[in-house]
Design an enzyme around this catalytic site. Structure first.
Site, PDB file in Angstrom:
ATOM      1  N   ARG A   6       9.495  24.782  64.967  1.00 16.43           N
ATOM      2  CA  ARG A   6       8.258  24.718  65.763  1.00 16.43           C
ATOM      3  C   ARG A   6       7.925  25.651  66.604  1.00 16.43           C
ATOM      4  NH1 ARG A   6       5.323  19.614  68.844  1.00 16.43           N
ATOM      5  NH2 ARG A   6       3.527  20.589  69.594  1.00 16.43           N
ATOM      6  N   HIS A  11       5.239  30.158  68.553  1.00 10.40           N
ATOM      7  CA  HIS A  11       5.204  31.301  69.742  1.00 10.40           C
ATOM      8  C   HIS A  11       5.944  32.735  69.255  1.00 10.40           C
ATOM      9  CE1 HIS A  11       4.178  28.428  72.460  1.00 10.40           C
ATOM     10  NE2 HIS A  11       5.201  27.368  72.295  1.00 10.40           N
ATOM     11  N   LYS A  39      -5.770  23.686  70.231  1.00 11.06           N
ATOM     12  CA  LYS A  39      -5.085  23.964  71.284  1.00 11.06           C
ATOM     13  C   LYS A  39      -5.350  24.761  72.225  1.00 11.06           C
ATOM     14  CE  LYS A  39      -0.057  24.897  72.214  1.00 11.06           C
ATOM     15  NZ  LYS A  39       1.367  25.437  71.702  1.00 11.06           N
ATOM     16  N   ASN A  42      -1.832  29.129  74.202  1.00  7.64           N
ATOM     17  CA  ASN A  42      -0.673  29.631  73.573  1.00  7.64           C
ATOM     18  C   ASN A  42      -0.189  30.924  73.732  1.00  7.64           C
ATOM     19  OD1 ASN A  42       1.412  28.268  71.525  1.00  7.64           O
ATOM     20  ND2 ASN A  42       0.325  30.099  70.439  1.00  7.64           N
ATOM     21  N   THR A  43       1.050  31.003  73.706  1.00  8.30           N
ATOM     22  CA  THR A  43       1.498  32.395  73.717  1.00  8.30           C
ATOM     23  C   THR A  43       2.410  32.817  72.865  1.00  8.30           C
ATOM     24  OG1 THR A  43       1.792  32.267  76.228  1.00  8.30           O
ATOM     25  CG2 THR A  43       3.106  33.871  75.242  1.00  8.30           C
ATOM     26  N   HIS A 112      11.444  25.578  73.150  1.00  9.22           N
ATOM     27  CA  HIS A 112      10.312  25.063  73.899  1.00  9.22           C
ATOM     28  C   HIS A 112       9.817  26.385  74.870  1.00  9.22           C
ATOM     29  CE1 HIS A 112       7.457  22.569  76.257  1.00  9.22           C
ATOM     30  NE2 HIS A 112       7.870  23.019  77.228  1.00  9.22           N
ATOM     31  N   PHE A 113       8.438  26.388  74.828  1.00  7.52           N
ATOM     32  CA  PHE A 113       7.960  27.612  75.865  1.00  7.52           C
ATOM     33  C   PHE A 113       7.546  26.920  77.201  1.00  7.52           C
ATOM     34  CE2 PHE A 113       5.100  30.787  77.455  1.00  7.52           C
ATOM     35  CZ  PHE A 113       5.606  31.919  76.892  1.00  7.52           C
TER      36      PHE A 113
END
Length: 117
Positions: A6, A11, A39, A42-43, A112-113
């Site tokens: 994910r 990302h 969303k 987001n990056t 995870h970001f």
């Protein structure tokens, strides 16, 4: 989809340079972040996965949730911010830069970001 998979989907775009709004619109749709709803932010990181995994080798710092599995590094990114939503059509403003990011890792893998501006 694992947390690592994910993270990659949401990302990582090692081939692109991004940086603008049309890039964000295209990528957010392709990477399935506009359904069932848009969303908000987001990056995308524009580095190869080896460079991103190396961030997991830096000293641990606290994540926003208080866990101690976050790490920071400087990378090239495109930040995509939702500006409008009309009949399922998501509009994004894109901005490219090099900046510090914080990611959470499980073992040697980014999952995870953690920091959004």
């Amino acid at each position: 989809e694992t947390m690592y998979q994910r993270f990659l989907r949401e990302h990582v775009d090692s081939t692109g340079t991004g940086g603008n709004s049309s890039y964000c619109k295209k990528m957010m749709q392709e990477r399935e972040m506009t359904r069932p709803r848009c969303k908000r932010f987001n990056t995308f990181i524009h580095e190869d996965i080896g460079t991103i995994k190396n961030i997991c080798k830096t000293p641990q710092i606290p994540c926003k949730n208080g866990k101690m599995n976050c790490h920071e590094g400087e990378v090239r990114v495109t930040d995509c911010r939702l500006t409008a939503r009309f009949r399922g059509n998501c509009r994004y403003q894109g901005r490219g830069s090099s900046r510090r990011v914080v990611i959470a890792c499980q073992g040697k893998l980014p999952v995870h970001f953690d920091n959004y501006l």
